[in-house]
Design a protein around this motif. Structure first.
Motif, short mmCIF file in Angstrom:
data_model
loop_
_atom_site.label_atom_id
_atom_site.label_comp_id
_atom_site.label_asym_id
_atom_site.label_seq_id
_atom_site.Cartn_x
_atom_site.Cartn_y
_atom_site.Cartn_z
N GLU A 187 -12.79 14.96 -5.79
CA GLU A 187 -12.73 13.60 -5.26
C GLU A 187 -13.40 13.54 -3.88
N ARG A 190 -17.19 13.73 -4.16
CA ARG A 190 -17.73 12.43 -4.55
C ARG A 190 -17.71 11.45 -3.37
N THR A 194 -20.93 9.60 -1.70
CA THR A 194 -20.92 8.13 -1.65
C THR A 194 -21.16 7.64 -0.21
N SER A 241 -25.38 11.71 -10.62
CA SER A 241 -24.64 10.47 -10.39
C SER A 241 -23.39 10.82 -9.59
N ARG A 243 -20.38 10.05 -10.28
CA ARG A 243 -19.35 10.50 -11.21
C ARG A 243 -19.58 11.97 -11.58
N SER A 244 -20.87 12.33 -11.75
CA SER A 244 -21.19 13.72 -12.11
C SER A 244 -20.84 14.69 -11.00
N GLU A 246 -18.28 14.57 -9.08
CA GLU A 246 -16.85 14.83 -9.25
C GLU A 246 -16.60 15.72 -10.47
N ARG A 247 -17.26 15.41 -11.57
CA ARG A 247 -17.07 16.18 -12.80
C ARG A 247 -17.57 17.61 -12.66
#
Ligand SMILES: [Zn+2]
Length: 497
Positions: A187, A190, A194, A241, A243-244, A246-247
């Protein structure tokens, strides 16, 4: 190595402590390349934006792009870095078809910006991410492997290379290792990317579009047992991305925890992130600096930005995102919780623009986080992509405030705006949605309602004012919901007293 033990994420972070680090590449939005005058526009025909310098032809000499140096210093200043008063570019030697010179001009032991930090906010708490360095280099060309099923070189029949991107200025932002994040490591990674993206966007030095590759992220992850030394790190590439990001951290924590639990060793290597499965697979073993045989670039003069220039750039920095969000929250009078929901919805700038267009902050928030968020969710689009501008939202709210339409009609008007029927006022006119507030027309409807409901009318006459609700409902029904309920109620009471 095959992993026997598969741990859940919760088990992994209970047994091990992650240390993360991020290396982010940002293509600068300069008009010309880093060391030549070639244009940098995205999407041009392959190999049309090239010249002897960026193709590495013998005898061609590079000249550094001042705008790119300026942009890099501004990024460094925004990240609270010290700017080096003197430094040299370096040659990073490696042989790869996307690098026509067989070396890349980069910065090695003399980066332009060092020792900074970026504060990111997680659930109202600030986490400080140390910035080790920000340096400037040139991008490579792009290779395309065709004929295979996966787009990778294995199984491909041909490999094509496009040098349009070769030589575009590229800034690399490297964090210090970030320990102590525990289960929140993915988190926080990310949130950092961001915030970094927002800072760079605010500086207006790059369009920072991860899907187009103008911002690219490599994620370093290692695990150690609590109290033990930091483990060996892997570097995950192809993370394209938010999201990526974080993943990728999450999946690498789970994988490494499995290997370590089985008594295995983590190999220092590059890994590839796969968007479809969310897993990483092993790539090449990581080169060390000595493999690149760095040495000072002999074709360029040293970089020596003057103290005056740096101070000039510092003074001209725009308001940065976190400061701006704090100011807006105070201007808008939002609670921390309200503001957090706005940030999570990615609606800060939309609300700011709606307020700018004349709406109150509360009404702007109501529309963007309510009706519009619901529609964006339903259609799986971003708020920005709904086709409703902040100006239209402000206009819609102004129509409600003036009593021309009520909340229910406003939602119908919004539907029209989304369907491309024009601005809110045009939709109201075209669909005949204006509230009926003309007393003559309303009086007629009120009289008809009274005549049709004599029993209710009697009750109201006897002082049971609450019964008037049924008459208001009858008038609203007769006018198709377009009457102003308050006016109707007043008319009914006046008629029957
Ligand atoms: Zn060129």
């Amino acid at each position: 190595m095959s992993t026997v033990t598969h741990m859940s994420y919760e088990e992994a972070v209970a047994a091990f402590e992650p240390v993360i680090g991020l290396e982010t590449h940002v293509e600068l939005g300069t008009n010309t390349k880093m060391f030549c005058g070639c244009p940098t526009a995205f999407g041009a025909e392959p190999n049309t934006q090239v010249c002897p310098v960026c193709l590495g032809l013998p005898g061609a000499l590079p000249v550094a792009n001042r705008a790119a140096i300026e942009a890099t210093i501004r990024i460094g200043l925004a990240l609270n870095c010290s700017i080096a008063p003197w430094g040299r570019f370096a040659r990073k030697n490696y042989f790869y078809p996307d690098m026509p010179k067989n070396f890349q001009i980069s910065q090695y032991d003399e980066p332009l910006c060092v020792e900074g930090y970026l504060d990111v906010e997680i659930d109202g708490e600030l986490v400080r991410i140390g910035i080790e360095r920000v340096h400037l280099e040139e991008d490579t060309g792009k290779t395309l492997h065709v004929g295979g099923a996966t787009g990778r070189i294995h199984g491909a029949t041909e490999s094509l290379v496009d040098y349009n991107r070769a030589g575009i200025p590229l800034v690399e932002i490297v964090t210090k290792p970030v320990p102590g994040t525990g289960a929140r490591a993915p988190e926080i990674a990310r949130a950092y990317v961001t915030e970094l993206r927002d800072v760079i966007r605010t500086l207006d030095v790059s369009d920072v579009r991860m899907e187009q590759g103008s911002m690219r992220c490599d994620v370093n992850t290692s695990l150690n047992r609590p109290g033990a030394e930091w483990g060996t790190r892997t570097e995950t590439k192809n993370v394209n991305s938010l999201r990526s990001v974080e993943r990728a951290v999450r999946s690498e924590i789970i994988r490494q925890a499995g290997v370590l639990t089985d008594g295995g060793k983590i190999i220092q290597e590059t890994r590839h992130f796969h968007e479809d499965t969310g897993d990483t697979t092993s790539g090449r073993s990581k080169e060390t600096a000595t493999d690149y045989r760095y040495f000072p670039e002999p074709d360029l003069v040293p970089l020596a930005p003057s103290a005056e220039w740096i101070e000039e750039l510092r003074a001209a920095l725009p308001e940065l995102p976190r400061v701006r969000r704090e100011r807006l929250q105070s201007d808008w009078g939002f609670s921390d919780l309200d503001m957090q929901s706005v940030i999570n919805a990615g609606a800060v700038e939309l609300i700011a623009a709606t307020v700018e267009a004349g709406a109150s902050a509360a009404s702007a928030r109501k529309w963007w986080l309510g009706e519009l968020a619901r529609r964006a969710n339903e259609t799986e689009t971003e708020l920005e992509a709904l086709g409703v501008t902040p100006v239209a939202v402000a206009e819609l709210q102004a129509l409600v405030d003036s009593g021309k339409i009520n909340d229910k009609l406003a939602r119908v008007v919004l539907e029209g705006v989304i369907a491309g029927e024009g601005a809110p006022a045009e939709v109201v006119a075209a669909r005949g949605l204006e509230v009926v507030s003309d007393e003559g027309a309303l009086t007629k409807a009120v009289d008809e309602a009274i005549a049709a409901n004599p029993d209710v009318a009697t009750k109201v006459r006897e002082g049971k004012v609450a019964a008037a609700g049924a008459l208001v409902g009858a008038v609203m029904k007769a006018t198709g919901g377009k009457a102003d309920a308050k006016t109707v109620r007043e008319l009914i009471i006046a008629r029957l007293s």
